[in-house]
Design a protein around this motif. Structure first.
Motif, short mmCIF file in Angstrom:
data_model
loop_
_atom_site.label_atom_id
_atom_site.label_comp_id
_atom_site.label_asym_id
_atom_site.label_seq_id
_atom_site.Cartn_x
_atom_site.Cartn_y
_atom_site.Cartn_z
N THR A 91 3.11 68.01 17.22
CA THR A 91 2.64 66.77 17.85
C THR A 91 2.02 65.83 16.83
N GLU A 92 1.70 66.32 15.65
CA GLU A 92 1.19 65.43 14.61
C GLU A 92 2.24 64.39 14.21
N VAL A 93 3.52 64.72 14.41
CA VAL A 93 4.60 63.76 14.14
C VAL A 93 4.47 62.56 15.09
N LEU A 94 4.03 62.80 16.31
CA LEU A 94 3.81 61.71 17.27
C LEU A 94 2.70 60.78 16.76
N VAL A 95 1.64 61.35 16.25
CA VAL A 95 0.56 60.55 15.67
C VAL A 95 1.08 59.74 14.48
N GLY A 126 5.48 45.61 22.64
CA GLY A 126 4.79 46.90 22.58
C GLY A 126 5.75 48.07 22.46
N TRP A 127 5.21 49.20 22.04
CA TRP A 127 6.01 50.40 21.81
C TRP A 127 5.64 51.51 22.79
N LEU A 128 6.66 52.22 23.27
CA LEU A 128 6.48 53.46 24.01
C LEU A 128 6.95 54.59 23.10
N LEU A 129 6.08 55.59 22.90
CA LEU A 129 6.40 56.72 22.02
C LEU A 129 6.10 58.01 22.76
N VAL A 130 7.07 58.94 22.79
CA VAL A 130 6.90 60.19 23.51
C VAL A 130 7.39 61.37 22.69
N GLU A 131 6.74 62.49 22.87
CA GLU A 131 7.25 63.74 22.32
C GLU A 131 8.31 64.28 23.27
N GLU A 134 15.28 48.81 19.94
CA GLU A 134 14.87 49.46 18.68
C GLU A 134 14.54 50.94 18.91
N ILE A 135 15.36 51.58 19.73
CA ILE A 135 15.13 52.98 20.08
C ILE A 135 15.46 53.87 18.88
N HIS A 136 14.53 54.76 18.59
CA HIS A 136 14.66 55.59 17.38
C HIS A 136 14.13 56.99 17.68
N THR A 137 14.81 58.00 17.13
CA THR A 137 14.37 59.38 17.26
C THR A 137 13.90 59.90 15.91
N ARG A 138 12.73 60.52 15.91
CA ARG A 138 12.15 61.10 14.70
C ARG A 138 12.12 62.62 14.81
N CYS A 139 12.60 63.29 13.78
CA CYS A 139 12.58 64.75 13.75
C CYS A 139 11.24 65.26 13.24
N ASP A 140 10.90 66.49 13.64
CA ASP A 140 9.70 67.12 13.09
C ASP A 140 10.06 67.75 11.75
N TYR A 141 9.13 68.50 11.17
CA TYR A 141 9.36 69.03 9.83
C TYR A 141 10.23 70.28 9.83
N ALA A 142 10.63 70.73 11.01
CA ALA A 142 11.63 71.79 11.12
C ALA A 142 13.03 71.21 11.33
N GLY A 143 13.11 69.87 11.35
CA GLY A 143 14.39 69.21 11.51
C GLY A 143 14.84 69.03 12.95
N ARG A 151 11.95 65.24 17.72
CA ARG A 151 10.63 65.49 18.28
C ARG A 151 10.01 64.29 18.97
N VAL A 152 10.27 63.08 18.47
CA VAL A 152 9.64 61.88 19.03
C VAL A 152 10.70 60.82 19.25
N VAL A 153 10.66 60.21 20.45
CA VAL A 153 11.52 59.06 20.73
C VAL A 153 10.62 57.85 20.92
N ARG A 154 10.98 56.75 20.30
CA ARG A 154 10.20 55.52 20.46
C ARG A 154 11.13 54.37 20.83
N GLY A 155 10.58 53.41 21.55
CA GLY A 155 11.34 52.22 21.91
C GLY A 155 10.40 51.05 22.11
N ARG A 156 10.92 49.84 21.95
CA ARG A 156 10.09 48.64 21.97
C ARG A 156 10.46 47.74 23.15
N LYS A 157 9.43 47.19 23.79
CA LYS A 157 9.65 46.26 24.87
C LYS A 157 9.93 44.87 24.29
#
Length: 282
Positions: free
Chosen positions: A101-105, A238-243, A263-272, A275-281
């Motif tokens: 969850t630190e990836v979300l931060v 604004g951004w919505l970000l979720v694990e 601007e929807i984007h997916t971020r992986c955690d350090y295990a690949g 982990r996080v999806v974000r999108g912008r209004k």
């Protein structure tokens, strides 16, 4: 006669016992529980291998071993865990914060632009909100949870880090979020599917709060509730970000797109793993 229960002997016996009980990290857990019982760190154990335990220490440690052998998480036994290098109190009212969850931060900090009004949905122990407050004194933070007991834990954690006045805590339902408008909405919502529930580790299934874990039949119930409220609660830009859980990044991204986020984007955690999806209004 010298006690046979020295630090080294009891560590070996406990690790073997935990191994027989199918505890995943038997030696580490034995060290964590014994170090805390003796008021040492793990290095302190290694320089005190010959130190005998007195009767009171043995009784206290044995009770902790009994609890761990029943698969109660070490974090609940100790009453604390670490997140974002912050020491946090935890109990069975709150989900144990994970390093993932630190990836979300990290993602919130990456997209935040100046003074931001932020809503943390399902704050639990307060881990995400407190981590953000500790990094950025200009953030205006609100944190909600449906569970009053969880909110008490979160408030106490914030106050322990002198951040109590920086975060507004509210008892509220994810399905009816505060109106905002918020520049950032962040959440680690329940996302375990009904089919996954029985197969969870007993540490999770039998001890952590189901309210913070159960995402409904397909694990997406919370994400649907969040995305339905985008227009009402989020400021333009604004951004919505979720694990997200395993195999959920694509369907969550689709929900974001259906809600009009860009601007929807997916971020992986350090295990690949995604982990996080974000999108912008817009």
């Amino acid at each position: 006669m010298a006690s046979r229960w020295t630090v080294l002997n009891i560590l070996k016996k406990t690790a073997d016992y935990f191994g027989d009980r199918e505890i995943l990290s038997p030696r580490l857990d034995a060290e964590l529980l014994l170090a805390d019982t003796l008021g040492l760190d793990r290095v302190g154990l290694y320089v005190n291998f010959d130190r005998p335990l007195n009767a009171e220490e043995l009784d206290h440690f044995r009770e902790r071993v009994r609890r761990r052998a029943h698969h109660e998480p070490v974090q609940y036994i100790l009453g604390r865990t670490e997140f974002w290098s912050l020491d946090l109190t935890v109990n069975e009212s709150v989900l144990i914060p994970r390093a993932d969850t630190e990836v979300l931060v990290e993602e919130v900090l990456a997209v935040a632009d100046g003074r931001q009004r932020i809503l943390d949905v399902g704050t639990g122990s307060g881990a995400v909100a407190i981590a953000l407050a500790s990094e950025r004194p200009d953030f205006e933070l609100s944190a909600i949870d449906l569970c009053p007991e969880a909110l008490l834990v979160a408030k106490n954690n914030a106050e322990a880090h002198q951040l109590g006045e920086r975060i507004e805590f509210q008892c509220a339902d994810l399905a009816d979020l505060p109106p905002g408008p918020f520049d950032l909405v962040v959440s680690n919502p329940p996302y375990i599917t009904s089919d996954e529930w029985a197969g969870l580790m007993p540490e999770v299934r039998d001890y952590e709060p189901r309210l913070a874990l159960d995402g409904g039949e397909d694990g997406l119930t919370a994400y649907r509730k969040l995305t339905r409220q985008v227009d009402r609660i989020m400021a333009p830009g604004g951004w919505l970000l979720v694990e997200v859980g395993v195999n959920q990044a694509e369907p969550v991204a689709a929900l974001f797109a259906a809600a009009g986020l860009t601007e929807i984007h997916t971020r992986c955690d350090y295990a690949g793993l995604p982990r996080v999806v974000r999108g912008r209004k817009v």
